[in-house]
Design a protein around this motif. Structure first.
Motif, PDB file in Angstrom:
ATOM      1  N   VAL A  12     -60.062  28.300  11.861  1.00 38.54           N
ATOM      2  CA  VAL A  12     -58.779  27.418  12.474  1.00 38.54           C
ATOM      3  C   VAL A  12     -58.873  27.178  14.019  1.00 38.54           C
ATOM      4  O   VAL A  12     -58.698  26.385  14.549  1.00 38.54           O
ATOM      5  N   VAL A  13     -59.486  28.366  14.613  1.00 40.87           N
ATOM      6  CA  VAL A  13     -59.832  28.323  16.079  1.00 40.87           C
ATOM      7  C   VAL A  13     -60.780  27.038  16.305  1.00 40.87           C
ATOM      8  O   VAL A  13     -60.502  26.318  17.261  1.00 40.87           O
ATOM      9  N   LEU A  14     -61.891  27.014  15.606  1.00 36.85           N
ATOM     10  CA  LEU A  14     -62.839  25.965  15.956  1.00 36.85           C
ATOM     11  C   LEU A  14     -62.295  24.655  15.538  1.00 36.85           C
ATOM     12  O   LEU A  14     -62.595  23.646  16.257  1.00 36.85           O
ATOM     13  N   ASP A  15     -61.488  24.499  14.541  1.00 33.45           N
ATOM     14  CA  ASP A  15     -60.891  23.326  13.935  1.00 33.45           C
ATOM     15  C   ASP A  15     -59.961  22.827  15.092  1.00 33.45           C
ATOM     16  O   ASP A  15     -59.759  21.695  15.505  1.00 33.45           O
ATOM     17  N   ALA A  16     -59.116  23.562  15.657  1.00 31.15           N
ATOM     18  CA  ALA A  16     -58.103  23.191  16.854  1.00 31.15           C
ATOM     19  C   ALA A  16     -58.907  22.853  18.128  1.00 31.15           C
ATOM     20  O   ALA A  16     -58.418  21.923  18.648  1.00 31.15           O
ATOM     21  N   CYS A  17     -60.007  23.538  18.343  1.00 31.95           N
ATOM     22  CA  CYS A  17     -60.847  23.309  19.452  1.00 31.95           C
ATOM     23  C   CYS A  17     -61.422  21.897  19.159  1.00 31.95           C
ATOM     24  O   CYS A  17     -61.385  21.019  20.135  1.00 31.95           O
ATOM     25  N   GLY A  18     -61.800  21.770  18.049  1.00 32.92           N
ATOM     26  CA  GLY A  18     -62.723  20.382  17.783  1.00 32.92           C
ATOM     27  C   GLY A  18     -61.441  18.989  18.081  1.00 32.92           C
ATOM     28  O   GLY A  18     -61.815  17.983  18.833  1.00 32.92           O
ATOM     29  N   LYS A  19     -60.335  19.326  17.588  1.00 30.00           N
ATOM     30  CA  LYS A  19     -59.198  18.280  17.811  1.00 30.00           C
ATOM     31  C   LYS A  19     -58.687  18.206  19.133  1.00 30.00           C
ATOM     32  O   LYS A  19     -58.488  17.055  19.640  1.00 30.00           O
ATOM     33  N   LEU A  20     -58.630  19.372  19.780  1.00 28.81           N
ATOM     34  CA  LEU A  20     -58.283  19.225  21.287  1.00 28.81           C
ATOM     35  C   LEU A  20     -59.152  18.599  22.145  1.00 28.81           C
ATOM     36  O   LEU A  20     -58.747  17.573  23.004  1.00 28.81           O
ATOM     37  N   LEU A  21     -60.246  19.009  21.925  1.00 30.00           N
ATOM     38  CA  LEU A  21     -61.575  18.226  22.687  1.00 30.00           C
ATOM     39  C   LEU A  21     -61.584  16.761  22.538  1.00 30.00           C
ATOM     40  O   LEU A  21     -62.012  16.052  23.142  1.00 30.00           O
ATOM     41  N   ALA A  22     -61.383  16.276  21.359  1.00 31.62           N
ATOM     42  CA  ALA A  22     -61.261  14.943  21.126  1.00 31.62           C
ATOM     43  C   ALA A  22     -59.990  14.183  21.543  1.00 31.62           C
ATOM     44  O   ALA A  22     -60.063  12.832  21.664  1.00 31.62           O
ATOM     45  N   LEU A  23     -58.971  14.735  22.021  1.00 33.00           N
ATOM     46  CA  LEU A  23     -58.059  14.346  22.523  1.00 33.00           C
ATOM     47  C   LEU A  23     -58.049  14.222  24.471  1.00 33.00           C
ATOM     48  O   LEU A  23     -57.422  13.708  24.868  1.00 33.00           O
ATOM     49  N   SER A  24     -59.053  14.867  24.666  1.00 35.23           N
ATOM     50  CA  SER A  24     -59.547  15.092  26.013  1.00 35.23           C
ATOM     51  C   SER A  24     -60.101  13.915  26.553  1.00 35.23           C
ATOM     52  O   SER A  24     -60.119  12.836  26.137  1.00 35.23           O
ATOM     53  N   ASP A  25     -60.375  13.931  27.976  1.00 36.21           N
ATOM     54  CA  ASP A  25     -60.897  12.694  28.708  1.00 36.21           C
ATOM     55  C   ASP A  25     -62.508  12.716  28.648  1.00 36.21           C
ATOM     56  O   ASP A  25     -63.104  12.127  29.206  1.00 36.21           O
ATOM     57  N   LEU A  26     -62.950  13.632  27.617  1.00 35.61           N
ATOM     58  CA  LEU A  26     -64.410  13.746  27.616  1.00 35.61           C
ATOM     59  C   LEU A  26     -65.016  12.413  26.851  1.00 35.61           C
ATOM     60  O   LEU A  26     -66.132  12.345  26.984  1.00 35.61           O
ATOM     61  N   GLY A  27     -64.077  11.727  25.973  1.00 35.16           N
ATOM     62  CA  GLY A  27     -64.655  10.518  25.261  1.00 35.16           C
ATOM     63  C   GLY A  27     -65.735  11.068  24.034  1.00 35.16           C
ATOM     64  O   GLY A  27     -66.508  10.290  23.802  1.00 35.16           O
ATOM     65  N   ILE A  28     -65.256  12.283  23.646  1.00 36.32           N
ATOM     66  CA  ILE A  28     -66.138  12.433  22.330  1.00 36.32           C
ATOM     67  C   ILE A  28     -65.119  12.555  20.850  1.00 36.32           C
ATOM     68  O   ILE A  28     -63.893  12.784  21.106  1.00 36.32           O
ATOM     69  N   ASP A  29     -65.639  12.579  19.879  1.00 40.18           N
ATOM     70  CA  ASP A  29     -64.996  12.778  18.673  1.00 40.18           C
ATOM     71  C   ASP A  29     -64.661  14.146  18.200  1.00 40.18           C
ATOM     72  O   ASP A  29     -65.158  15.068  18.844  1.00 40.18           O
ATOM     73  N   GLU A  30     -64.087  14.169  17.012  1.00 44.57           N
ATOM     74  CA  GLU A  30     -63.796  15.861  16.924  1.00 44.57           C
ATOM     75  C   GLU A  30     -64.904  16.604  16.257  1.00 44.57           C
ATOM     76  O   GLU A  30     -65.240  17.846  16.651  1.00 44.57           O
ATOM     77  N   PRO A  31     -65.948  16.142  15.362  1.00 45.00           N
ATOM     78  CA  PRO A  31     -67.306  16.467  15.060  1.00 45.00           C
ATOM     79  C   PRO A  31     -68.149  17.041  16.469  1.00 45.00           C
ATOM     80  O   PRO A  31     -68.482  18.325  16.401  1.00 45.00           O
ATOM     81  N   GLU A  32     -68.034  16.390  17.532  1.00 45.08           N
ATOM     82  CA  GLU A  32     -68.646  16.903  18.828  1.00 45.08           C
ATOM     83  C   GLU A  32     -67.969  17.668  19.546  1.00 45.08           C
ATOM     84  O   GLU A  32     -68.455  18.810  19.868  1.00 45.08           O
ATOM     85  N   GLY A  33     -66.661  17.582  19.241  1.00 45.63           N
ATOM     86  CA  GLY A  33     -65.671  18.718  19.834  1.00 45.63           C
ATOM     87  C   GLY A  33     -66.095  20.064  19.208  1.00 45.63           C
ATOM     88  O   GLY A  33     -66.164  21.254  19.878  1.00 45.63           O
ATOM     89  N   ARG A  34     -65.979  19.931  18.154  1.00 43.86           N
ATOM     90  CA  ARG A  34     -66.367  21.474  17.286  1.00 43.86           C
ATOM     91  C   ARG A  34     -67.542  21.805  17.686  1.00 43.86           C
ATOM     92  O   ARG A  34     -67.827  22.938  17.990  1.00 43.86           O
ATOM     93  N   ARG A  35     -68.707  20.921  17.548  1.00 41.16           N
ATOM     94  CA  ARG A  35     -70.078  21.482  17.790  1.00 41.16           C
ATOM     95  C   ARG A  35     -69.965  22.160  19.438  1.00 41.16           C
ATOM     96  O   ARG A  35     -70.929  23.372  19.588  1.00 41.16           O
ATOM     97  N   ARG A  36     -69.573  21.394  20.263  1.00 44.94           N
ATOM     98  CA  ARG A  36     -69.191  22.094  21.592  1.00 44.94           C
ATOM     99  C   ARG A  36     -68.360  23.318  21.624  1.00 44.94           C
ATOM    100  O   ARG A  36     -69.084  24.236  22.485  1.00 44.94           O
TER     101      ARG A  36
END
Length: 281
Positions: free
Chosen positions: A105-129
């Motif tokens: 749950v934590v990693l899934d939420a992190c991936g989705k949140l980072l995909a909404l950020s201004d980093l310009g990354i998608d969910e898989p990359e957000g989860r990887r980070r």
């Protein structure tokens, strides 16, 4: 106060309580974990959608992007139920040693949140980070920094430990078919982990750790859970309550996903979740 006045599950107050804090903190993108099931305020998927839509609407009016993850709460998330026990579990998780369902749950939420950020990354990359931050220790470093920034301590010895720990064992062999979240929660409250009246004190040391979760194969005498209690008497009462929360079956039941649905507004969020989706538009 809401606990003592029986207004905890009032939808508008839940939405206002959650969103006011997020908006006041200045978050521009928000991912919310909305629980669904017998241990949650929202018992049905329809109620969870209504709460999600209310919170998404509040966020939209404030110019924020909000995504709601509707996740299972028919059984406790993770293993720990109780104040100090849950803090220890959170620390284990940022160290990469947390329960599998909680970590997911934590990693899934992190991936989705980072995909909404201004980093310009998608969910898989957000989860990887997010996974990389756990692996290299930076997640724990930030966890400790947050505590200290709020005047707290990151010294683990500050977490109280219950003087009595009682094992709850399986009465027979089988598979855990159900683990009632509300029953486990009530057992923790009766131990003193939560308030029944406004005047009650909270005992931060007590609670329950669920060793066996839904789908686990157990043999007679295997440990299902551990009760952390203040006295022998309260540990015995809680152990009976915890045992009643477990339903054993001779055959494994069908696996149920932790993530039930994703509720979103607009087109910001990817349409490739692989789970049920519901638009609040």
């Amino acid at each position: 106060l809401r606990d003592a006045t029986a207004t905890v599950d009032q939808l508008s107050l839940i939405a206002a309580s959650i969103m006011s804090k997020k908006l006041a903190a200045g978050a521009q993108a928000i991912v919310l974990d909305v629980k669904v099931g017998n241990g949650a305020f929202m018992r049905t998927i329809e109620d969870a959608r209504r709460l999600s839509e209310t919170m998404i609407s509040l966020g939209q009016q404030a110019g924020r992007e909000v995504v709601c993850l509707l996740t299972d709460m028919d059984q406790p998330l993770g293993a720990a139920v109780g104040n100090s026990l849950e803090v220890r579990e959170a620390l284990d998780t940022v160290r990469g040693r947390g329960p599998a369902d909680f970590t997911e749950v934590v990693l899934d939420a992190c991936g989705k949140l980072l995909a909404l950020s201004d980093l310009g990354i998608d969910e898989p990359e957000g989860r990887r980070r997010a996974e990389a931050a756990v692996a290299d220790g930076s997640a724990e470093t930030v966890w400790r920094r947050w505590l200290e920034a709020q005047g707290g301590t990151s010294d683990e010895s500050a977490l109280p430990v219950a003087p009595v720990i009682r094992e709850v064992t399986a009465p027979r062999a089988g598979y855990v078919r159900e683990l009632g979240a509300i029953r486990i929660g009530n057992a923790a409250v009766h131990l003193g982990a939560g308030r029944r009246t406004k005047e009650d004190d909270v005992d931060h040391a007590v609670g329950v750790v669920c060793r066996a979760k839904r789908g686990t194969r157990v043999e007679e005498g295997d440990v299902l859970a551990l009760v952390h209690a203040r006295t022998e008497a309260t540990s015995l009462t809680a152990a009976a309550e915890v045992l009643a929360a477990y339903e054993l079956a001779y055959e494994p039941s069908a696996e149920r996903p932790g993530l039930r649905e994703v509720v979103y507004y607009g087109k910001t969020v990817s349409d490739s979740f692989g789970v049920g989706q519901h638009s609040a538009r």
